[in-house]
Design a protein around this motif. Structure first.
Motif, mmCIF file in Angstrom:
data_model
loop_
_atom_site.group_PDB
_atom_site.id
_atom_site.type_symbol
_atom_site.label_atom_id
_atom_site.label_comp_id
_atom_site.label_asym_id
_atom_site.label_seq_id
_atom_site.Cartn_x
_atom_site.Cartn_y
_atom_site.Cartn_z
ATOM 1 N N GLN B 125 0.271 -19.879 -6.789
ATOM 2 C CA GLN B 125 -1.034 -20.518 -6.959
ATOM 3 C C GLN B 125 -1.625 -20.893 -5.588
ATOM 4 O O GLN B 125 -2.795 -20.640 -5.311
ATOM 5 C CB GLN B 125 -0.827 -21.798 -7.762
ATOM 6 N N ALA B 127 -0.997 -19.585 -2.731
ATOM 7 C CA ALA B 127 -1.408 -18.372 -2.023
ATOM 8 C C ALA B 127 -2.773 -17.916 -2.533
ATOM 9 O O ALA B 127 -3.622 -17.467 -1.758
ATOM 10 C CB ALA B 127 -0.375 -17.271 -2.215
ATOM 11 N N GLY B 128 -2.993 -18.060 -3.843
ATOM 12 C CA GLY B 128 -4.289 -17.697 -4.415
ATOM 13 C C GLY B 128 -5.414 -18.535 -3.821
ATOM 14 O O GLY B 128 -6.456 -17.999 -3.434
ATOM 15 N N GLY B 131 -6.850 -17.397 -0.624
ATOM 16 C CA GLY B 131 -7.664 -16.191 -0.587
ATOM 17 C C GLY B 131 -6.943 -14.912 -0.978
ATOM 18 O O GLY B 131 -7.536 -13.838 -0.958
ATOM 19 N N ALA B 132 -5.663 -15.003 -1.337
ATOM 20 C CA ALA B 132 -4.920 -13.792 -1.657
ATOM 21 C C ALA B 132 -5.139 -13.398 -3.121
ATOM 22 O O ALA B 132 -4.979 -14.229 -4.010
ATOM 23 C CB ALA B 132 -3.432 -13.993 -1.389
ATOM 24 N N SER B 133 -5.502 -12.146 -3.359
ATOM 25 C CA SER B 133 -5.641 -11.652 -4.729
ATOM 26 C C SER B 133 -4.251 -11.535 -5.342
ATOM 27 O O SER B 133 -3.246 -11.669 -4.652
ATOM 28 C CB SER B 133 -6.307 -10.279 -4.720
ATOM 29 N N TRP B 136 -1.934 -9.118 -3.633
ATOM 30 C CA TRP B 136 -1.475 -9.614 -2.336
ATOM 31 C C TRP B 136 -0.475 -10.744 -2.490
ATOM 32 O O TRP B 136 0.486 -10.848 -1.737
ATOM 33 C CB TRP B 136 -2.657 -10.084 -1.481
ATOM 34 N N VAL B 137 -0.720 -11.606 -3.473
ATOM 35 C CA VAL B 137 0.228 -12.703 -3.713
ATOM 36 C C VAL B 137 1.593 -12.120 -4.035
ATOM 37 O O VAL B 137 2.621 -12.543 -3.519
ATOM 38 C CB VAL B 137 -0.250 -13.600 -4.880
ATOM 39 N N THR B 140 3.101 -10.557 -0.769
ATOM 40 C CA THR B 140 3.398 -11.421 0.381
ATOM 41 C C THR B 140 4.201 -12.665 0.016
ATOM 42 O O THR B 140 4.773 -13.291 0.885
ATOM 43 C CB THR B 140 2.096 -11.880 1.064
ATOM 44 N N VAL B 141 4.201 -13.044 -1.254
ATOM 45 C CA VAL B 141 4.953 -14.250 -1.638
ATOM 46 C C VAL B 141 6.064 -13.921 -2.632
ATOM 47 O O VAL B 141 7.239 -14.154 -2.366
ATOM 48 C CB VAL B 141 4.011 -15.330 -2.227
#
Lengths: 361, 231
Positions: B125, B127-128, B131-133, B136-137, B140-141
């Motif tokens: 959440q 990460a969202g 700005g990460a879609s 991407w979340v 990258t996470v």
């Protein structure tokens, strides 16, 4: 920047129904736990779907349930500072800070990384892992991470509530700098009077899912009808540092009235905000001749609230409104009534350490 | 090449390695998806999916192999279609890989699912909001946090595939150089007089691979626990 929120949501046994507009500066959603503050923040961030809502920043509509519109969280460009930091455990501090920059639109006037690292004192932490940070350090990184994603608005959800008193005092100055130097609009959820005093430009009082009052911070805090219980009641005044005296006293100027406090770490000319808890304020019919208390603020009673046998009195002075809590017996003896001329007496040592902060410029 | 193994034994080892590698690599993306679905999503038929995934774990392997033969055999409903496209599983090494993949799938899904469940969704959440879609979340996470679990699952699945016997021999038989994997070869050597020496060598290799895989996957599982707890 201005944030407009209309929100209705029904939980089991709890209704949220409110509308407000947050002007630039720091707007604090202030109210007891369970009043729905964090839910409002989650709805603005797009992390929960309200039944009915319209949320807009300036011209940009983020949520409009009548049109079935809900911008996904990652396209809202709101920097959220969570209660628990939520740093990415697999990334170093530096990479946590840079995370949002990958996604910020090109050419947005992003805060420079160096400036943020400098302001938050993160230099020595950059190569550390989040697991090896203290609670206070973690929150500083979380603030920096939100700031570096170049948000339109920062949403802070009780960012200090997981920290103990000393750590809170360590972080508050950083939040003040965020407000004054970066001029990022902030919506800040809190139930702590000291945080509200130090940070807010606007206060929205929340009770049971509703906003009961919204207005300039000094006005809302000094309203006897809205004041909390015990030491939670208290107005704040703004004052300018005039001089440090060699006998360990700092002299301030508050609307022409001199105030004396134990030496403060502030330079002459600095503007401070000073919270005075209502139980710490004595009232007298006239200025006493010889008394150890150094601060005497004459004024006129312009508000009274009685709670059982205690009376909360609002005194309008040249320094601004002051709240005092006295017994019903004292109120009778002093004949406290609207229009009465009284003197507020405040000891130099009676403020709490966290109650003095820099004033919003 | 070292002469401590005969050419037949080498063939069996090489084939087993190839079968297990392909079985692991090809089922990994599907296992990731299935593990996510089971750990995170609520959908009708979730229990059925869960049961199907775990079925090969409890069915007699010979049953799994027979069912594979029925469906993926050259006259099976899927097998005949694939044959027209030039893809044949029955009695080929690819069939051994398919059988091994299906038998190893529950182990792989289980390891990945546990690591997905250990990831705090509030980090995703966060990460969202930065700005990460969703994609991407995940990259990258989520993926970095579950990576040790994914590797542990893959290692376990690889070891399981190396040892698969019942379904394989039923589905693709025991053709030296074609479908004779390590366990099939051991079985074959034990059927002929004087084959004990060969069998013993292959048994030693099997034990070594299995032990190594278990130790490695345990170690990786501990790492994922530490990594996620570091939040």
């Amino acid at each position: 920047m201005s944030l407009t929120v209309t929100l209705q949501h029904r939980f089991a046994g709890f209704d949220l129904d409110l509308a407000f507009q947050a002007p630039p500066g720091v707007t604090v959603l202030y109210g007891p736990s369970g009043s729905g503050k964090s839910t409002v923040l989650a709805a603005i961030a797009g992390l929960m779907r309200p039944d009915h809502a319209r949320i807009a920043i300036d011209g940009t509509v983020l949520t409009d349930t009548t049109r079935g519109l809900s911008v996904p969280p990652h396209r809202r460009r709101l920097g959220v500072i969570f209660q628990d930091g939520r740093l990415f455990p697999h990334l170093s501090v530096r990479r946590n800070l840079r995370y949002g920059r990958w996604f910020a639109p090109l050419g947005s006037d992003a805060a420079s990384e160096d400036a943020v690292v400098e302001m938050l004192g993160l230099g020595p932490l950059l190569d550390r892992a989040p697991a090896n940070l203290s609670g206070g350090e973690r929150q500083r990184v979380a603030i920096g991470r939100a700031l570096l994603s170049s948000p339109r608005l920062i949403l802070a959800d009780e960012p200090l509530s997981a920290l103990d008193g000393a750590l809170k005092a360590e972080i508050l100055p950083y939040l003040e700098r965020l407000r004054d130097e970066w001029r990022v609009p902030i919506l800040y959820v809190s139930h702590q009077p000291s945080e509200v005093t130090r940070l807010s430009t606007t206060i929205a009082l929340m009770r049971n899912g509703r906003i009961t009052r919204i207005g300039p911070a000094a006005e809302v805090m000094a309203d006897p009808a809205l004041a909390g219980a015990g030491r939670d009641a208290g107005a704040f005044i703004e004052a300018r540092v005039r001089a440090h005296h060699p006998d360990g006293v700092t002299e301030l100027d508050a609307g022409g009235l001199p105030l004396f406090l134990p030496t403060l770490a502030a330079a002459p000319g600095d503007r401070l905000r000073l919270r005075i808890a209502a139980p710490d304020v004595m009232l007298a019919a006239e200025a006493p001749g010889q008394i150890s208390a150094l601060n005497l603020l004459p004024g006129v009673v312009d508000g009274i609230r009685q709670d059982g046998h205690s009376v909360l009195v609002r005194l309008m002075t040249d320094a601004g409104p002051i709240l005092s809590r006295i017994t019903e017996r004292s109120a009778r003896a002093l004949q406290v009534q609207p229009g009465a001329r009284l003197v507020a007496i405040v000891k130099s040592f009676s403020h709490d350490a966290g109650d003095i902060g820099s004033a919003h410029r | 090449m070292a002469d401590w193994l005969t050419p037949t034994e080498w063939d069996a080892l090489r084939l087993s390695l190839r079968v297990s590698l392909w079985a692991t690599l090809c089922s990994l993306p599907l296992a990731l998806l299935t593990a996510h679905a089971l750990a995170r999503w609520r959908f009708p038929g979730r229990e059925v999916l869960n049961g199907l995934v775990h079925l090969p774990l409890v069915l007699p392997p010979v049953v799994t192999g027979y069912l594979l033969l029925l469906t993926f055999g050259t006259r099976g409903p899927i097998g005949s279609v694939l044959q027209d496209l030039g893809i044949v599983f029955a009695f080929r090494w690819t069939g051994a890989a398919l059988a091994a993949a299906i038998m190893a799938f529950p182990l792989m899904v289980r390891a990945i699912r546990l690591s997905v469940e250990a990831v705090d969704p509030r980090l995703e959440q966060a990460a969202g909001t930065l700005g990460a879609s969703r994609a991407w979340v995940w990259l990258t996470v989520t993926l970095p946090l579950i990576l040790p679990g994914v590797i542990a699952g893959a290692v376990l699945a690889f070891a399981k595939a190396m040892g698969e016997f019942g379904a394989t021999i039923t589905f693709v038989s025991n053709i030296p150089g074609q479908t004779q994997t390590l366990p099939s070869a051991i079985y074959a050597f034990l059927q002929v007089p004087g084959g004990e020496g060969s069998a013993a060598r292959l048994v030693a290799i099997s034990v070594a691979v299995a032990m190594g895989a278990l130790i490695l996957s345990e170690w990786l599982a501990r790492r994922v626990a530490r990594r996620v707890a570091g939040a």
